[in-house]
Design a protein around this motif. Structure first.
Motif, short mmCIF file in Angstrom:
data_model
loop_
_atom_site.label_atom_id
_atom_site.label_comp_id
_atom_site.label_asym_id
_atom_site.label_seq_id
_atom_site.Cartn_x
_atom_site.Cartn_y
_atom_site.Cartn_z
N ARG A 215 -15.08 -3.40 -11.21
CA ARG A 215 -13.64 -3.71 -11.29
C ARG A 215 -12.93 -3.12 -10.10
O ARG A 215 -13.31 -2.06 -9.63
CB ARG A 215 -13.03 -3.06 -12.54
N ARG B 240 1.64 -9.88 -18.33
CA ARG B 240 0.52 -10.30 -19.19
C ARG B 240 0.40 -11.82 -19.20
O ARG B 240 -0.69 -12.37 -19.24
CB ARG B 240 0.74 -9.81 -20.63
N LEU C 8 -0.53 -2.40 -19.69
CA LEU C 8 -1.18 -3.43 -18.88
C LEU C 8 -2.65 -3.10 -18.68
O LEU C 8 -3.06 -1.95 -18.78
CB LEU C 8 -0.47 -3.55 -17.52
N ASP C 9 -3.41 -4.13 -18.38
CA ASP C 9 -4.84 -3.89 -18.20
C ASP C 9 -5.35 -4.56 -16.93
O ASP C 9 -6.46 -5.06 -16.89
CB ASP C 9 -5.59 -4.41 -19.43
N SER C 10 -4.53 -4.54 -15.89
CA SER C 10 -5.00 -5.05 -14.61
C SER C 10 -6.01 -4.07 -14.03
O SER C 10 -6.05 -2.90 -14.44
CB SER C 10 -3.81 -5.21 -13.67
N ALA C 11 -6.81 -4.54 -13.11
CA ALA C 11 -7.82 -3.67 -12.49
C ALA C 11 -7.16 -2.47 -11.81
O ALA C 11 -7.68 -1.36 -11.84
CB ALA C 11 -8.65 -4.48 -11.49
N ILE C 12 -6.00 -2.70 -11.19
CA ILE C 12 -5.29 -1.63 -10.48
C ILE C 12 -3.82 -1.62 -10.90
O ILE C 12 -3.15 -2.65 -10.84
CB ILE C 12 -5.37 -1.83 -8.95
N LEU C 13 -3.36 -0.46 -11.34
CA LEU C 13 -1.94 -0.29 -11.66
C LEU C 13 -1.40 0.82 -10.77
O LEU C 13 -2.05 1.85 -10.58
CB LEU C 13 -1.78 0.08 -13.14
N GLY D 201 -12.90 -8.91 -13.30
CA GLY D 201 -13.60 -9.00 -14.59
C GLY D 201 -13.61 -7.65 -15.28
O GLY D 201 -13.20 -6.63 -14.70
N PHE E 168 1.51 1.79 -17.44
CA PHE E 168 0.07 2.04 -17.24
C PHE E 168 -0.73 1.72 -18.49
O PHE E 168 -1.85 1.23 -18.41
CB PHE E 168 -0.16 3.50 -16.85
#
Lengths: 421, 421
Positions: free
Chosen positions: B398, B338, B363-368, B393, B360
């Motif tokens: 995304r 983060r 986190l808030d990434s586009a791809i996990l 974004g 999962f």
């Protein structure tokens, strides 16, 4: 420090708090969010006397300031309106939780399993005018979709919004969620609006709720993305194949049900081949209902109409006035709407499927209707439960914006030690 | 007139032409678009000699200018790469058409039937660097999704991109679509980039394809919305419950398969409870593969590692270098990511479902990812056929952006003379 510096510092602090709350909210369970919303509804009933007393203060302030009656009416709260707020909160509480929904999933030949899952956007900013109920509506939709929200109500409604906001915080506390999940800007200072509009990195999207003045300001000053419509210049087109039994009823409803809403029809287009007697009947119905019909060309010969000025086309009257013009069929109607419309809502009245299809594919407004009143342009009427606003942009959100459109997504990819060749 | 005025006028004219083309494109049939894309692929084969001659000119220009070998390699076209372009065009041609797809539909109690239907966004601007194949890839995806596109390739690839663009125009002409559907900015003038970034009302969204310099410029100057990622600071976390048979293989692939791509791992986090022998084996595998391991704390005691500087964490090396650190379990891994990540792609290696679930949701990434190499962050690998870029974004697009994410939507509402009460 100037007011501007003060406001910027205030919004920066609120933004930081909101971002921290957003991380917790994104992981809140559906049950917690439901609890918070029902808790807020309970608080609305429990704190009824406080809210009405706060509203009294605002009403006195508004009267002293010489606010127009229509503004005072929007500002006013009473037992009925409080019941409406209570029910609204419970309705949103009862909706399905969009966060975590698997929007799509598929497998790849190499064994990877891919899911596309809804997530909150992050921090929403809502800027509104005199209606204090937006404090509850917007707060509830943001919370439902797992977003933190910063609310900036009209300066006239400061006490009323504050009292309603206290109920929302009650609900959050009860559910063990951070109180900063729903924040209300505690100042009448206008500089706070500008500070919100430019809070890049703190606020992810701004939703303005109000008149053209507010939305124009937002459009000009915003550095943060915006979900909004500037105007609702809605058209209704009566085709040659319209059913004359339906046309006057639908046109009248589109114009007169409520004239101050963004889904009200502002321009009537009539196919030159629509029978003359029916055309006259339609105009008569409008005139008898008290609508000022600003007609163009041949249509202006019908008694009771007023001659239209060129700028009556593409104008949002928000009043008992409609611009009217004859067109040569659906293609000219499409061309007129493309030129003068605001991509909000347009309706075609026709029994001809091919013509309706042409209207649907030739236009790109957020909402296109067939044989229905433009006044259905509303999240509640769409079955979304509630809306935070109506958007006419092309990115992310469009039409009535409910909880679902306040979400983003992420991909979850599962392998078994899978490597790329 | 200054260069800046010239460029603004040029982009304004191209923008107007694109908007006009976009109206036609939005109504183009799937068959027409397929025809245009296959026609363009045919033209790539037919005009092969022209394209290679144009590329020769660019290569000479690039060598004279003293371009780095890696840049020259990206610029170079040969028979193989032309075959790749040809196949790419045919693959996009063969994909389903997203436009017109009914994403959702439902009935209301009053009889209204509501459909949510995909539409093109309008006009896409693509700004890229030396790879001339982007001219075909981006042009094809924009066309597939019914959007007009304005392409601005790197100044080094002007002739190569021009020759490929001529093939795209061949295809459009063959299909009876407007030639201005795919336009290439015909100048090396950098002011054209700024003009595109500020072409509000003409260009709906900008997709930059290139290094951090380009994307940073875009972020700072853009008034038009952008689909992009600034950096790919991808993390791979080896949990205490990672399978030691999988871990070295996946970590090595994530770092070394290709180091210059945005999905390459830049930071390795290892659970302090991952067995020491396995930890050593993992580090050894990296070092033996030629990776410079910049290790922190205890990890730096392993022979062959280099001591990490604080700013090695949160850094995009795009090279045979990886930052490495021990963490106390998944929660510390989440906190580290983060703080230092760029919301692009992160992977957890674990056999523990609950731990993976925590990663999962925290986190808030586009791809996990779980038990998979971060190098799968790619539209082709996701099964999207092709991608125009990867976005981090939260609004609209995304992750890998394919044809579907280049669409917007509208609502089609059908009644039977339905009015609102």
């Amino acid at each position: 420090m100037t007011d501007h510096d003060d406001a910027t510092a205030l919004i920066a602090q609120m933004g930081e708090d909101a971002r921290a709350a957003a991380i917790e909210l994104a992981q809140a369970s559906s049950e917690q969010k439901r609890l918070a919303l029902n808790g807020a509804a309970d608080a609305i009933s429990r704190r009824r006397a406080d809210i009405l007393a706060a509203n009294d203060k605002d009403m006195r302030f508004g009267r002293d300031k010489g606010l127009a009656d229509s503004m005072l009416d929007r500002l006013r709260l009473d037992a009925d309106r409080l019941r409406g707020i209570d029910e609204g909160l419970r309705a949103v509480a009862g909706q399905p939780d969009p966060v975590g929904e698997i929007v799509a999933e598929w497998d790849r030949p190499n064994g990877l399993h891919i899911q596309r899952v809804r997530t909150p956007i992050g921090v929403i900013g809502v800027i509104y005018e005199s209606r204090p109920n937006v404090t509850a509506d917007a707060g509830a939709l943001a919370l439902k979709s797992g977003n933190a929200v910063i609310l900036r109500g009209g300066s006239e409604s400061l006490h009323s919004s504050g009292a309603i906001h206290a109920c929302m915080v009650d609900g959050l506390r009860q559910a063990g969620l951070p109180e900063t999940a729903i924040q209300l800007v505690p100042t009448r200072d206008r500089a706070a609006v500008t500070a919100m509009l430019q809070a890049q990195g703190l606020i992810d999207v701004i939703v303005p709720r109000g008149g053209k003045g507010l939305v124009g300001l937002v459009r000009d000053q915003a550095r943060v993305p915006v979900f909004a419509h500037l105007e609702g210049i809605c058209h209704i087109y009566v085709d040659r194949d319209a059913d004359p039994a339906k046309a006057p009823r639908v046109v009248l409803n589109a114009k007169t049900r409520r004239t101050g809403v963004c889904g009200a029809a502002e321009c009537l287009l009539i196919d030159r081949s629509y029978p003359e007697a029916q055309r006259q009947a339609l105009m008569q119905a409008l005139i008898e209902a008290g609508v000022e019909v600003r007609a163009d060309g041949d249509l202006a010969r019908i008694p009771g109409t007023v001659m239209a000025e060129p700028d009556d086309f593409g104008r949002e009257f928000l009043d008992m006035i409609i611009a009217a013009r004859l067109v040569d069929g659906v293609d000219e109607a499409i061309a007129h709407i493309r030129r003068h419309g605001s991509q909000h809502t347009e309706s075609i009245l026709t029994e001809n499927d091919a013509t309706a299809q042409r209207f649907f594919s030739g236009l790109d407004s957020a909402i296109l209707m067939r044989n229905a009143s433009t006044q259905f342009a509303d999240g509640g009427e769409f079955g979304m439960g509630a809306e935070i606003g109506i958007a006419t942009g092309k990115l992310h959100a469009r039409g009535p914006v409910g909880a679902e459109q306040l979400t983003s997504f992420k991909y979850l990819v599962t392998g078994d030690g899978t490597i790329r060749a």
